[in-house]
Design a protein around this motif. Structure first.
Motif, PDB file in Angstrom:
ATOM      1  N   SER A  79       0.827  -1.206   0.000  1.00 30.56           N
ATOM      2  CA  SER A  79       0.000   0.000   0.000  1.00 30.56           C
ATOM      3  C   SER A  79       0.858   1.252   0.000  1.00 30.56           C
ATOM      4  CB  SER A  79      -0.944   0.024   1.199  1.00 30.56           C
ATOM      5  OG  SER A  79      -0.342   0.610   2.327  1.00 30.56           O
ATOM      6  N   TYR A  80       0.228   2.341  -0.426  1.00 32.94           N
ATOM      7  CA  TYR A  80       0.885   3.642  -0.457  1.00 32.94           C
ATOM      8  C   TYR A  80       1.012   4.255   0.934  1.00 32.94           C
ATOM      9  CZ  TYR A  80      -0.199   3.741  -5.522  1.00 32.94           C
ATOM     10  OH  TYR A  80      -0.300   3.479  -6.869  1.00 32.94           O
ATOM     11  N   THR A  81       0.315   3.720   1.926  1.00 32.03           N
ATOM     12  CA  THR A  81       0.294   4.339   3.251  1.00 32.03           C
ATOM     13  C   THR A  81       0.823   3.417   4.350  1.00 32.03           C
ATOM     14  OG1 THR A  81      -2.048   3.690   3.496  1.00 32.03           O
ATOM     15  CG2 THR A  81      -1.604   5.912   2.688  1.00 32.03           C
ATOM     16  N   PRO A 119      -2.442   2.710   9.914  1.00 27.40           N
ATOM     17  CA  PRO A 119      -2.748   2.458  11.327  1.00 27.40           C
ATOM     18  C   PRO A 119      -2.974   3.761  12.095  1.00 27.40           C
ATOM     19  CG  PRO A 119      -0.406   2.208  10.927  1.00 27.40           C
ATOM     20  CD  PRO A 119      -1.043   2.402   9.577  1.00 27.40           C
ATOM     21  N   GLU A 120      -3.559   3.649  13.281  1.00 32.60           N
ATOM     22  CA  GLU A 120      -3.854   4.824  14.103  1.00 32.60           C
ATOM     23  C   GLU A 120      -2.596   5.572  14.527  1.00 32.60           C
ATOM     24  OE1 GLU A 120      -6.258   3.631  17.374  1.00 32.60           O
ATOM     25  OE2 GLU A 120      -7.999   3.118  16.127  1.00 32.60           O
ATOM     26  N   THR A 121      -1.467   4.902  14.472  1.00 32.21           N
ATOM     27  CA  THR A 121      -0.207   5.552  14.854  1.00 32.21           C
ATOM     28  C   THR A 121       0.270   6.553  13.802  1.00 32.21           C
ATOM     29  OG1 THR A 121       0.975   3.668  13.892  1.00 32.21           O
ATOM     30  CG2 THR A 121       0.569   3.614  16.267  1.00 32.21           C
ATOM     31  N   ILE A 122      -0.328   6.498  12.606  1.00 34.37           N
ATOM     32  CA  ILE A 122       0.043   7.410  11.525  1.00 34.37           C
ATOM     33  C   ILE A 122      -0.984   8.525  11.428  1.00 34.37           C
ATOM     34  CG2 ILE A 122       0.443   7.628   9.036  1.00 34.37           C
ATOM     35  CD1 ILE A 122       2.572   5.991  10.504  1.00 34.37           C
ATOM     36  N   ARG A 123      -0.519   9.759  11.408  1.00 35.59           N
ATOM     37  CA  ARG A 123      -1.422  10.901  11.273  1.00 35.59           C
ATOM     38  C   ARG A 123      -2.047  10.906   9.880  1.00 35.59           C
ATOM     39  NH1 ARG A 123       0.950  15.538  11.014  1.00 35.59           N
ATOM     40  NH2 ARG A 123      -0.745  16.812  11.890  1.00 35.59           N
ATOM     41  N   HIS A 124      -3.310  11.337   9.814  1.00 32.70           N
ATOM     42  CA  HIS A 124      -4.026  11.398   8.541  1.00 32.70           C
ATOM     43  C   HIS A 124      -3.253  12.235   7.520  1.00 32.70           C
ATOM     44  CE1 HIS A 124      -7.357  11.717   5.692  1.00 32.70           C
ATOM     45  NE2 HIS A 124      -7.178  13.027   5.696  1.00 32.70           N
ATOM     46  N   ILE A 154     -13.659   4.974  -1.762  1.00 31.48           N
ATOM     47  CA  ILE A 154     -14.163   3.717  -1.213  1.00 31.48           C
ATOM     48  C   ILE A 154     -14.803   4.001   0.145  1.00 31.48           C
ATOM     49  CG2 ILE A 154     -13.493   1.437  -0.338  1.00 31.48           C
ATOM     50  CD1 ILE A 154     -11.312   1.366  -2.433  1.00 31.48           C
ATOM     51  N   ASN A 155     -15.852   3.290   0.452  1.00 31.45           N
ATOM     52  CA  ASN A 155     -16.633   3.607   1.645  1.00 31.45           C
ATOM     53  C   ASN A 155     -15.851   3.429   2.953  1.00 31.45           C
ATOM     54  OD1 ASN A 155     -17.552   1.034   3.245  1.00 31.45           O
ATOM     55  ND2 ASN A 155     -17.683   0.446   1.089  1.00 31.45           N
ATOM     56  N   ARG A 156     -16.340   4.111   3.982  1.00 32.25           N
ATOM     57  CA  ARG A 156     -15.658   4.203   5.274  1.00 32.25           C
ATOM     58  C   ARG A 156     -15.496   2.876   5.996  1.00 32.25           C
ATOM     59  NH1 ARG A 156     -19.905   8.112   7.835  1.00 32.25           N
ATOM     60  NH2 ARG A 156     -20.113   8.591   5.609  1.00 32.25           N
ATOM     61  N   PHE A 157     -16.275   1.861   5.624  1.00 33.46           N
ATOM     62  CA  PHE A 157     -16.190   0.563   6.283  1.00 33.46           C
ATOM     63  C   PHE A 157     -15.064  -0.300   5.720  1.00 33.46           C
ATOM     64  CE2 PHE A 157     -20.691   1.894   6.407  1.00 33.46           C
ATOM     65  CZ  PHE A 157     -20.793   2.095   7.777  1.00 33.46           C
ATOM     66  N   GLU A 158     -14.462   0.155   4.621  1.00 31.04           N
ATOM     67  CA  GLU A 158     -13.387  -0.620   3.984  1.00 31.04           C
ATOM     68  C   GLU A 158     -12.032   0.070   4.038  1.00 31.04           C
ATOM     69  OE1 GLU A 158     -14.330  -2.578   0.231  1.00 31.04           O
ATOM     70  OE2 GLU A 158     -16.442  -2.118   0.533  1.00 31.04           O
ATOM     71  N   VAL A 159     -12.009   1.396   4.022  1.00 29.98           N
ATOM     72  CA  VAL A 159     -10.758   2.150   4.125  1.00 29.98           C
ATOM     73  C   VAL A 159     -10.981   3.317   5.077  1.00 29.98           C
ATOM     74  CG1 VAL A 159      -9.980   1.503   1.800  1.00 29.98           C
ATOM     75  CG2 VAL A 159     -11.291   3.619   2.130  1.00 29.98           C
ATOM     76  N   ASN A 160      -9.881   3.974   5.476  1.00 31.10           N
ATOM     77  CA  ASN A 160     -10.021   5.071   6.436  1.00 31.10           C
ATOM     78  C   ASN A 160      -9.587   6.428   5.878  1.00 31.10           C
ATOM     79  OD1 ASN A 160      -7.321   4.398   6.381  1.00 31.10           O
ATOM     80  ND2 ASN A 160      -7.081   4.166   8.593  1.00 31.10           N
ATOM     81  N   SER A 161      -9.755   6.608   4.556  1.00 29.62           N
ATOM     82  CA  SER A 161      -9.468   7.911   3.969  1.00 29.62           C
ATOM     83  C   SER A 161     -10.167   8.058   2.618  1.00 29.62           C
ATOM     84  CB  SER A 161      -7.952   8.090   3.760  1.00 29.62           C
ATOM     85  OG  SER A 161      -7.477   7.152   2.803  1.00 29.62           O
TER      86      SER A 161
END
Length: 270
Positions: A79-81, A119-124, A154-161
Motif C-alpha cells: 500500500s501507499y500508506t 494504522p492509528e499511529t500514523i497521522r491522517h 471507497i466507503n468508510r467501512f473498507e478504508v479510512n481515507s
C-alpha cells in the motif's frame, strides 16, 4: 454505453469479482453473454501471460477498458500508506509495472484499495502526503505512455481515507496530474454520497471509469438503486467510456452477470 465486467486473472479473496478461475472459459462466457469488454483484476503483471490474455480478448471481440490493482493490497499487503517505507516503494513499483500492459490494452489503471489502510499511529496528514507522492510518481510515469490512472473513493467501512466524490476531487486537484481522474462505484456511492446523481455530475469530466453494483453489491436490479436515473446523470456528463460490473457473483457468477447485463440493456432500450 459500453458494458464490461470484472474478471480476476488469478485466485483472490476479494468477493466482488464475478468471474474467477479458468481464464479462457470465462472470457468466452463474458463474450457469449453480450458484454463489450472485460475488466481485469491483476495482482502482479509479471505473473500472467499478458500476450495470451490480450489475444483471447481480441479473438472474442472484447476490449480491456481497465485494470484493477487492489489484489496487491488484499493478497500481499502492499500500500501507499504503509508505515514501512520499503512496502510503500513496493506498492509504487507494482503500480508502475502495470503501465506497459495498460498501454497495450488502452486500459485505465485503477487505484482503490492499493492506497491501503494506515494504522492509528500514523497521522491522517502524513498518510495523505504519502498517497500524494505515490500518485505523483505513478502519474508522471504513466503519462509517458499515454496511460490514465483512476482513483476510487471507497466507503468508510473498507478504508479510512477519501471516501466521497468531493474528497476524491480535492485529492486529485492536489496531485495536479492531468492523467489522474476518478473511478466511481455505485456501491460505495450508495453509502457515502448524499445524492448519487449530484455527485456524478460534480465529478463531470474527471470520471475516467465507472463501476456498477446494486445497493447490496449484487447485480443491478437486485437492490434498490435507481440505475435509470444514475445512468442518465452519467450520460449528462459526456462520459463515453465503459460501465463495468464489479458485483458479487451470488450463487452463480454466469447467471448473475446475465441478469445484470439484461437489466442494463433493458434500461438502454428505454
Amino acid at each position: 454505453m459500453k458494458i464490461s465486467i470484472c474478471l480476476s486473472t488469478n485466485p483472490a479473496k476479494f468477493s466482488a469479482v464475478s468471474f474467477k478461475g479458468n481464464l479462457e472459459k470465462n472470457i468466452k462466457t463474458i463474450r457469449d453473454l453480450g458484454f463489450d469488454g472485460v475488466e481485469l483484476a491483476i495482482r502482479d503483471p509479471a505473473c500472467i501471460d499478458q500476450s495470451k490474455i490480450l489475444d483471447l480478448a481480441v479473438q472474442c471481440g472484447l476490449s480491456i477498458p481497465a485494470i484493477g490493482t487492489g489484489q496487491a493490497w488484499g493478497e500481499e499487503g502492499l500500500s501507499y500508506t504503509d508505515p514501512d517505507e520499503k512496502v510503500r516503494e513496493q506498492a509504487i513499483e507494482r503500480t508502475l509495472s502495470h503501465i506497459p500492459f495498460a498501454e497495450r490494452c488502452g486500459a485505465v489503471i485503477i487505484i482503490g484499495l492499493l492506497r491501503g489502510i494506515y494504522p492509528e499511529t500514523i497521522r491522517h496528514e502524513t498518510a495523505i502526503k504519502w498517497m500524494k507522492e505515490a500518485f505523483s510518481i505513478c502519474c508522471a510515469a504513466a503519462r509517458k505512455s499515454a496511460v490514465e490512472i483512476a482513483f476510487e473513493p471507497i466507503n468508510r467501512f473498507e478504508v479510512n481515507s477519501l471516501h466521497s466524490v468531493r474528497e476524491g476531487l480535492a485529492f486529485i486537484e492536489s496531485v495536479g496530474a492531468d492523467n489522474l481522474g476518478m473511478l466511481l462505484d455505485t456501491f460505495h456511492m450508495n453509502i457515502e454520497e448524499p445524492n448519487i446523481e449530484e455527485s456524478i455530475r460534480l465529478a463531470g469530466d474527471r470520471i475516467f471509469h465507472f463501476h456498477y453494483a446494486d445497493s447490496n453489491r449484487l447485480y443491478p436490479g437486485a437492490g434498490h438503486l435507481d440505475f435509470h436515473s444514475i445512468l442518465e446523470s452519467l450520460y449528462s456528463t459526456g462520459y463515453t467510456g465503459f460501465i463495468s460490473g464489479e458485483h458479487m457473483p451470488d450463487s452463480d457468477a454466469e447467471l448473475s452477470a446475465k441478469k445484470g447485463i439484461n437489466y442494463l440493456r433493458g434500461l438502454f432500450a428505454e
